[in-house]
Design a protein around this motif. Structure first.
Motif, PDB file in Angstrom:
ATOM      1  N   LEU A 155      -7.202 -29.051  10.104  1.00 40.81           N
ATOM      2  CA  LEU A 155      -7.068 -29.251   8.665  1.00 40.81           C
ATOM      3  C   LEU A 155      -6.734 -30.720   8.442  1.00 40.81           C
ATOM      4  CD1 LEU A 155      -6.809 -28.228   5.721  1.00 40.81           C
ATOM      5  CD2 LEU A 155      -4.424 -27.686   6.221  1.00 40.81           C
ATOM      6  N   ARG A 156      -7.727 -31.463   7.943  1.00 40.38           N
ATOM      7  CA  ARG A 156      -7.546 -32.898   7.758  1.00 40.38           C
ATOM      8  C   ARG A 156      -7.180 -33.164   6.294  1.00 40.38           C
ATOM      9  NH1 ARG A 156      -8.996 -37.021  11.005  1.00 40.38           N
ATOM     10  NH2 ARG A 156     -10.316 -35.634  12.256  1.00 40.38           N
ATOM     11  N   LEU A 157      -5.978 -33.689   6.097  1.00 40.26           N
ATOM     12  CA  LEU A 157      -5.508 -34.017   4.749  1.00 40.26           C
ATOM     13  C   LEU A 157      -5.829 -35.458   4.445  1.00 40.26           C
ATOM     14  CD1 LEU A 157      -1.985 -32.327   4.910  1.00 40.26           C
ATOM     15  CD2 LEU A 157      -4.134 -31.327   4.122  1.00 40.26           C
ATOM     16  N   SER A 158      -6.262 -35.722   3.218  1.00 36.81           N
ATOM     17  CA  SER A 158      -6.630 -37.081   2.835  1.00 36.81           C
ATOM     18  C   SER A 158      -6.267 -37.336   1.384  1.00 36.81           C
ATOM     19  CB  SER A 158      -8.137 -37.296   3.053  1.00 36.81           C
ATOM     20  OG  SER A 158      -8.881 -36.389   2.255  1.00 36.81           O
ATOM     21  N   GLY A 159      -6.177 -38.604   1.057  1.00 31.10           N
ATOM     22  CA  GLY A 159      -5.902 -38.978  -0.320  1.00 31.10           C
ATOM     23  C   GLY A 159      -4.448 -38.804  -0.702  1.00 31.10           C
ATOM     24  N   ASP A 160      -4.185 -38.950  -2.000  1.00 36.27           N
ATOM     25  CA  ASP A 160      -2.828 -38.822  -2.522  1.00 36.27           C
ATOM     26  C   ASP A 160      -2.601 -37.397  -3.013  1.00 36.27           C
ATOM     27  OD1 ASP A 160      -2.459 -41.505  -2.046  1.00 36.27           O
ATOM     28  OD2 ASP A 160      -3.031 -42.110  -4.076  1.00 36.27           O
ATOM     29  N   TRP A 161      -1.451 -36.837  -2.612  1.00 37.72           N
ATOM     30  CA  TRP A 161      -1.070 -35.490  -3.040  1.00 37.72           C
ATOM     31  C   TRP A 161       0.067 -35.623  -4.040  1.00 37.72           C
ATOM     32  CZ3 TRP A 161      -2.662 -30.569  -0.901  1.00 37.72           C
ATOM     33  CH2 TRP A 161      -3.751 -30.667  -0.009  1.00 37.72           C
ATOM     34  N   GLN A 162      -0.288 -35.601  -5.312  1.00 38.61           N
ATOM     35  CA  GLN A 162       0.679 -35.738  -6.391  1.00 38.61           C
ATOM     36  C   GLN A 162       0.763 -34.431  -7.165  1.00 38.61           C
ATOM     37  OE1 GLN A 162       2.529 -38.414  -6.625  1.00 38.61           O
ATOM     38  NE2 GLN A 162       1.410 -39.612  -5.096  1.00 38.61           N
ATOM     39  N   LEU A 163       1.915 -34.165  -7.709  1.00 41.59           N
ATOM     40  CA  LEU A 163       2.153 -32.932  -8.431  1.00 41.59           C
ATOM     41  C   LEU A 163       1.202 -32.816  -9.616  1.00 41.59           C
ATOM     42  CD1 LEU A 163       4.053 -30.468  -8.417  1.00 41.59           C
ATOM     43  CD2 LEU A 163       5.495 -31.676 -10.059  1.00 41.59           C
ATOM     44  N   GLY A 164       0.442 -31.735  -9.682  1.00 39.11           N
ATOM     45  CA  GLY A 164      -0.490 -31.481 -10.770  1.00 39.11           C
ATOM     46  C   GLY A 164      -1.914 -31.905 -10.474  1.00 39.11           C
ATOM     47  N   ASP A 165      -2.117 -32.768  -9.473  1.00 40.03           N
ATOM     48  CA  ASP A 165      -3.460 -33.270  -9.155  1.00 40.03           C
ATOM     49  C   ASP A 165      -3.953 -32.835  -7.790  1.00 40.03           C
ATOM     50  OD1 ASP A 165      -3.483 -34.634 -11.572  1.00 40.03           O
ATOM     51  OD2 ASP A 165      -2.544 -36.415 -10.693  1.00 40.03           O
ATOM     52  N   SER A 166      -3.170 -32.049  -7.051  1.00 38.96           N
ATOM     53  CA  SER A 166      -3.534 -31.675  -5.691  1.00 38.96           C
ATOM     54  C   SER A 166      -3.723 -30.165  -5.591  1.00 38.96           C
ATOM     55  CB  SER A 166      -2.439 -32.128  -4.717  1.00 38.96           C
ATOM     56  OG  SER A 166      -1.200 -31.568  -5.075  1.00 38.96           O
ATOM     57  N   PRO A 167      -4.493 -29.705  -4.602  1.00 41.59           N
ATOM     58  CA  PRO A 167      -4.704 -28.258  -4.437  1.00 41.59           C
ATOM     59  C   PRO A 167      -3.402 -27.549  -4.088  1.00 41.59           C
ATOM     60  CG  PRO A 167      -6.320 -29.528  -3.194  1.00 41.59           C
ATOM     61  CD  PRO A 167      -5.286 -30.498  -3.641  1.00 41.59           C
ATOM     62  N   ASP A 168      -3.376 -26.235  -4.334  1.00 38.90           N
ATOM     63  CA  ASP A 168      -2.195 -25.456  -3.991  1.00 38.90           C
ATOM     64  C   ASP A 168      -2.375 -24.815  -2.623  1.00 38.90           C
ATOM     65  OD1 ASP A 168      -4.095 -23.552  -4.498  1.00 38.90           O
ATOM     66  OD2 ASP A 168      -3.123 -22.748  -6.283  1.00 38.90           O
ATOM     67  N   GLY A 169      -1.370 -24.088  -2.194  1.00 34.72           N
ATOM     68  CA  GLY A 169      -1.416 -23.470  -0.874  1.00 34.72           C
ATOM     69  C   GLY A 169      -2.496 -22.423  -0.749  1.00 34.72           C
ATOM     70  N   GLU A 170      -2.827 -21.731  -1.831  1.00 37.48           N
ATOM     71  CA  GLU A 170      -3.868 -20.707  -1.754  1.00 37.48           C
ATOM     72  C   GLU A 170      -5.212 -21.306  -1.392  1.00 37.48           C
ATOM     73  OE1 GLU A 170      -3.915 -18.562  -5.376  1.00 37.48           O
ATOM     74  OE2 GLU A 170      -1.916 -17.662  -5.099  1.00 37.48           O
ATOM     75  N   ALA A 182      -7.411 -20.228   1.870  1.00 28.44           N
ATOM     76  CA  ALA A 182      -8.766 -19.704   1.715  1.00 28.44           C
ATOM     77  C   ALA A 182      -9.776 -20.479   2.552  1.00 28.44           C
ATOM     78  CB  ALA A 182      -9.161 -19.735   0.240  1.00 28.44           C
ATOM     79  N   ALA A 183      -9.493 -21.752   2.868  1.00 33.14           N
ATOM     80  CA  ALA A 183     -10.443 -22.565   3.625  1.00 33.14           C
ATOM     81  C   ALA A 183     -10.371 -22.343   5.128  1.00 33.14           C
ATOM     82  CB  ALA A 183     -10.199 -24.047   3.322  1.00 33.14           C
ATOM     83  N   VAL A 184      -9.348 -21.668   5.621  1.00 38.86           N
ATOM     84  CA  VAL A 184      -9.208 -21.446   7.063  1.00 38.86           C
ATOM     85  C   VAL A 184     -10.246 -20.434   7.521  1.00 38.86           C
ATOM     86  CG1 VAL A 184      -7.642 -20.690   8.893  1.00 38.86           C
ATOM     87  CG2 VAL A 184      -6.751 -21.979   6.938  1.00 38.86           C
ATOM     88  N   PRO A 185     -10.990 -20.699   8.609  1.00 38.42           N
ATOM     89  CA  PRO A 185     -12.008 -19.747   9.108  1.00 38.42           C
ATOM     90  C   PRO A 185     -11.368 -18.413   9.481  1.00 38.42           C
ATOM     91  CG  PRO A 185     -12.289 -21.899  10.111  1.00 38.42           C
ATOM     92  CD  PRO A 185     -11.011 -21.961   9.358  1.00 38.42           C
ATOM     93  N   GLU A 186     -12.153 -17.347   9.374  1.00 40.59           N
ATOM     94  CA  GLU A 186     -11.642 -16.006   9.590  1.00 40.59           C
ATOM     95  C   GLU A 186     -11.163 -15.787  11.018  1.00 40.59           C
ATOM     96  OE1 GLU A 186     -14.530 -13.183   8.413  1.00 40.59           O
ATOM     97  OE2 GLU A 186     -14.517 -13.762   6.285  1.00 40.59           O
ATOM     98  N   ASN A 187     -11.925 -16.302  12.013  1.00 35.53           N
ATOM     99  CA  ASN A 187     -11.612 -16.044  13.419  1.00 35.53           C
ATOM    100  C   ASN A 187     -10.702 -17.115  14.019  1.00 35.53           C
ATOM    101  OD1 ASN A 187     -11.891 -14.308  15.624  1.00 35.53           O
ATOM    102  ND2 ASN A 187     -13.427 -15.618  16.584  1.00 35.53           N
TER     103      ASN A 187
END
Length: 376
Positions: free
Chosen positions: A23-38, A42-47
């Protein structure tokens, strides 16, 4: 999925679905502008069996990233996925460590599976232990009272006078209000039937006997249970939390003689006086109603004098003395047995009121049965 903030890269492509992913994180993670934990979950592969978090391209971040990663951590635990957070910034690792140090509360289901007879046994055993503690407390209080009567107790007279002032004069207002209303209620209840017979004057008998033999002592005791019993429990409970009671025991001072006995004696001295006062006020409340039913005040007084004798007054006074003892025992025991936190003090005050009212009702019923058998 917002590719500007994170993306999933396969680490092992030997299988149709990768067993390990990054899981490669990039960019700025600011409150209100970044994705949530869900979104991360959801992006993690099933297996996927192992998930590595990479923050080489991460810019500025705030608590929104920590919240998202915490949600991802809980999700990976549920899915049995190994989460590698070694590449996270030190401060972010510390935040996740603090958030996951104590596991979330999981209500135990063992009580639901417990056998019915075991629950009955535990409940009965708990009640028996509570009764045993109460009997021991009463015995210690009786022993301390005996020492006080002999003049050997370490109970200070100024402490008794202090608590007499607390439970006596300061309780007159509420006792006056309740006794007046109880007297009026008794008069109104009696008038419904007595008017049909043209015997309104006997409202005085009903109110006088009802107040002197029963309601005066009982209602005063209920008021004192809610007012004084809870105060005793809160005072002693706070002393228990502050370890003041432990300090007294360390110095060799008897808590029964120094803390419990002054409170008990104050109620024993004051309850009969408050009972007589409540009786008089209740009769006056009945007189207010009787004067509205063509019964003049003189008739009401004469009828009251003929209905009540000294034996009736004595029955209420004896009740009030025992009621005072029961209130003091319930309040002081709840305070002495209090736990060591603020929640325990509140529970002690609640238990004091509940126990006192139960004691009062049972004792009142016992006195009435006894009076009936003795013909009083």
């Amino acid at each position: 999925m917002d590719v500007l903030h994170f993306r999933i890269e396969a680490v092992d492509n030997t299988e149709p679905q990768p067993a390990a992913a990054k899981l490669r994180l990039s960019g700025d993670w600011q409150l209100g502008d970044s994705p949530d934990g869900e979104s991360l979950c959801a992006a993690v592969p099933e297996n996927c069996k192992t998930l590595v978090v990479d923050t080489d391209e991460l810019g500025e971040w705030d608590s929104s990233l920590a919240s998202a990663l915490l949600q991802l951590t809980h999700w990976c635990e549920q899915q049995h996925i190994e989460l590698d957070t070694q590449q996270l910034p030190d401060t972010l690792q510390q935040l996740l460590g603090l958030a996951t140090a104590i596991p979330a509360y999981q209500p135990s289901s063992s009580n639901a599976r417990e056998h019915f007879l075991i629950r009955v046994y535990k409940t009965a055993n708990s009640q028996w232990q509570g009764l045993a503690r109460t009997l021991i407390f009463i015995g210690d209080a009786s022993f301390a009272l005996g020492k006080w009567l002999r003049g050997d107790a370490k109970t200070r007279t100024q402490d008794i006078l202090f608590f007499i002032d607390q439970v006596g004069p300061r309780a007159l207002a509420i006792v006056t209000l309740i006794a007046l209303l109880v007297g009026m209620i008794l008069a109104y209840l009696g008038s419904v039937q007595l008017r049909q017979l043209g015997a309104q004057v006997y409202v005085a008998d009903l109110v006088a006997l009802g107040m002197v033999r029963e309601m005066g002592a009982l209602m005063t005791a209920v008021i004192m249970a809610g007012r004084t019993g809870a105060a005793y429990a809160a005072q002693l409970g706070t002393m228990q939390v502050n370890e003041e009671i432990d300090a007294l025991k360390t110095m060799g001072v008897s808590t029964m003689e120094f803390l419990v006995l002054p409170r008990l004696l104050a109620l024993v001295f004051i309850m009969p006086l408050l009972c007589v006062y409540a009786d008089v006020v209740g009769m006056l409340g009945g007189a207010l109603v009787a004067t509205g039913m063509d019964v003049n005040f003189s008739q009401y007084i004469l009828q009251t004098q003929g209905a009540v004798d000294w034996a009736d007054i004595a029955t209420g006074l004896i009740k009030s003395v025992f009621f005072g003892i029961l209130i003091a025992v319930a309040g002081c025991q709840a305070g002495i047995d209090c736990g060591r936190n603020s929640d325990a003090v509140g529970m002690a005050a609640t238990n004091a009121v509940v126990r006192a009212i139960v004691y009062l009702v049972v004792a009142d019923a016992a006195f009435n049965i006894l009076y009936d058998k003795l013909g009083i």
